[in-house]
Design an enzyme around this catalytic site. Sequence first.
Site, short mmCIF file in Angstrom:
data_model
loop_
_atom_site.label_atom_id
_atom_site.label_comp_id
_atom_site.label_asym_id
_atom_site.label_seq_id
_atom_site.Cartn_x
_atom_site.Cartn_y
_atom_site.Cartn_z
N ARG A 155 -16.87 7.42 0.65
CA ARG A 155 -17.54 6.41 1.45
C ARG A 155 -18.23 7.06 2.65
O ARG A 155 -17.58 7.74 3.44
CB ARG A 155 -16.52 5.37 1.93
N ASP B 38 -1.45 6.18 0.76
CA ASP B 38 -2.59 6.89 0.16
C ASP B 38 -2.15 7.51 -1.17
O ASP B 38 -1.35 8.45 -1.18
CB ASP B 38 -3.08 7.97 1.13
N ASP C 127 -2.80 11.33 -1.58
CA ASP C 127 -1.88 12.14 -0.77
C ASP C 127 -0.50 12.17 -1.40
O ASP C 127 0.18 13.20 -1.40
CB ASP C 127 -1.78 11.58 0.66
#
Length: 208
Positions: A103, A199, A202
């Site tokens: 993004r 996340d 992660d």
Amino acid sequence: MQVKVINHPLIQHKLTLIRDKNTGPKEFRELLEEVAMLMGYELTRDLPLEEIEIETPVTKCTCKTLSGKKIGIVPILRAGLGMVSGFLRLIPAAKVGHVGVYRDPQTLKPVEYYCKLPTDVAERDFVVIDPMLATGGSSVAAISLLKQKGAKNIKLMCLVAAPEGIHLVNEQHPDVEVYTASVDERLNDHGYIVPGLGDAGDRIFGTK
Ligand code: URA
């Protein structure tokens, strides 16, 4: 909101373990792979069959076999990678494409930085894979890319979905069926799904 929620008890049980912040990367990866396989079972429910003649050790018989439909899966980098091996255990002959989208911090619009797809896109049915359907921007961009290259039949598989993401995919790609194990409450101010699982990338790869 058009979405298929896969409520299988094994998936729901494993999802709870995945959500738990005390679940470490090794277990997280294993659970994600298992859930991908279980979800893949549901996603492939409508695969066409044909009949063939075989001989068992006892007699000849007419039996069902997959009718040779070609499947492609496209994980969205990087968290989508965590669900690939589980899906491939079900359909080892599936080809795997990869799409990377980030993004843009200024425009907040998705930008494609990597795209490698099978050469025969138009002949395959595709499953786009992203564990987290948050705003939906990356999934919409990945599906648009696949359509530009000729894909006609696409499903989206995500472990957890926010209502915002489902709405965007439904609006931009009404022909794409969205499969998820859970529709969560909402997105928070940082774009994380609530309650979510944090996340996903992660937690798969042990980064922060
Ligand atoms: N991506 C993630 O990995 N987690 C979220 O909650 C939202 C997007």
